[in-house]
Write a protein that holds these residues in place. Structure first.
Motif, PDB file in Angstrom:
ATOM      1  N   ALA A   1       1.466  -1.149   2.905  1.00 37.88           N
ATOM      2  CA  ALA A   1       2.260  -2.351   3.181  1.00 37.88           C
ATOM      3  C   ALA A   1       3.299  -2.073   4.270  1.00 37.88           C
ATOM      4  O   ALA A   1       3.491  -2.896   5.172  1.00 37.88           O
ATOM      5  CB  ALA A   1       2.924  -2.854   1.909  1.00 37.88           C
TER       6      ALA A   1
ATOM      7  N   SER B   1       2.874  -5.860   5.968  1.00 42.48           N
ATOM      8  CA  SER B   1       2.230  -6.971   5.275  1.00 42.48           C
ATOM      9  C   SER B   1       2.449  -6.838   3.777  1.00 42.48           C
ATOM     10  O   SER B   1       2.396  -5.728   3.231  1.00 42.48           O
ATOM     11  CB  SER B   1       0.724  -6.957   5.560  1.00 42.48           C
ATOM     12  OG  SER B   1       0.045  -7.874   4.747  1.00 42.48           O
TER      13      SER B   1
ATOM     14  N   ASN C   1       0.519  -7.721  -2.997  1.00 41.28           N
ATOM     15  CA  ASN C   1       0.025  -8.845  -3.801  1.00 41.28           C
ATOM     16  C   ASN C   1      -1.296  -8.502  -4.480  1.00 41.28           C
ATOM     17  O   ASN C   1      -1.506  -8.833  -5.647  1.00 41.28           O
ATOM     18  CB  ASN C   1      -0.127 -10.106  -2.940  1.00 41.28           C
ATOM     19  CG  ASN C   1       1.204 -10.689  -2.550  1.00 41.28           C
ATOM     20  OD1 ASN C   1       2.208 -10.480  -3.220  1.00 41.28           O
ATOM     21  ND2 ASN C   1       1.230 -11.407  -1.447  1.00 41.28           N
ATOM     22  N   GLY C   2      -2.188  -7.832  -3.773  1.00 44.01           N
ATOM     23  CA  GLY C   2      -3.459  -7.405  -4.360  1.00 44.01           C
ATOM     24  C   GLY C   2      -3.248  -6.414  -5.494  1.00 44.01           C
ATOM     25  O   GLY C   2      -3.910  -6.493  -6.540  1.00 44.01           O
TER      26      GLY C   2
ATOM     27  N   GLY D   1       0.378  -8.314   1.776  1.00 45.23           N
ATOM     28  CA  GLY D   1      -0.963  -8.487   1.212  1.00 45.23           C
ATOM     29  C   GLY D   1      -1.375  -7.367   0.269  1.00 45.23           C
ATOM     30  O   GLY D   1      -1.836  -7.646  -0.848  1.00 45.23           O
TER      31      GLY D   1
END
Length: 118
Positions: A50, A55, A60-61, A57
């Protein structure tokens, strides 16, 4: 019983935690402590990724994955069904048995994903 829902009588042993690293870690410590080292290792990798990609993303995953794991593990009968299905996938001697077990595992994971809101 449908593989898409939690089994009748399979009451959760803890409340569903918030989708935050500390809450998921605390919940996992109660329902599946043997998985903590994997979670912590993945957390370190995800945070590094990250930062490198700037990011959220990957974070979150990670949160979704571990929310799903906790969701399954907090229902003991559902967790047993998933672990048995995963064992059967690895041990199946024929393709149909392997596919059936893989469908069961996928259905359980999909139900967990829906339950945690993703």
């Amino acid at each position: 019983m449908s593989a898409h829902s939690v089994e009748h009588g399979d009451e959760p042993i803890i409340e569903r935690p918030e989708r935050a690293i500390s809450a998921l870690r605390q919940a996992l410590a109660r329902v599946a402590p043997s998985k903590l080292p994997l979670m912590e290792s993945e957390r370190d990798e995800v945070l590094t990724l990250a930062a490198a990609t700037q990011s959220v993303g990957p974070v979150n995953g990670f949160l979704l994955r571990w929310a799903m794991v906790v969701e399954i593990e907090r229902h003991p009968a559902t967790a047993r069904r998933l672990h048995e299905a995963e064992r059967l996938v690895r041990a199946a001697s024929d393709e149909e048995s392997m596919r059936s077990a893989a469908r069961t595992a996928a259905d359980i994971k999909a139900a967990a994903r829906r339950a945690v809101g993703e």
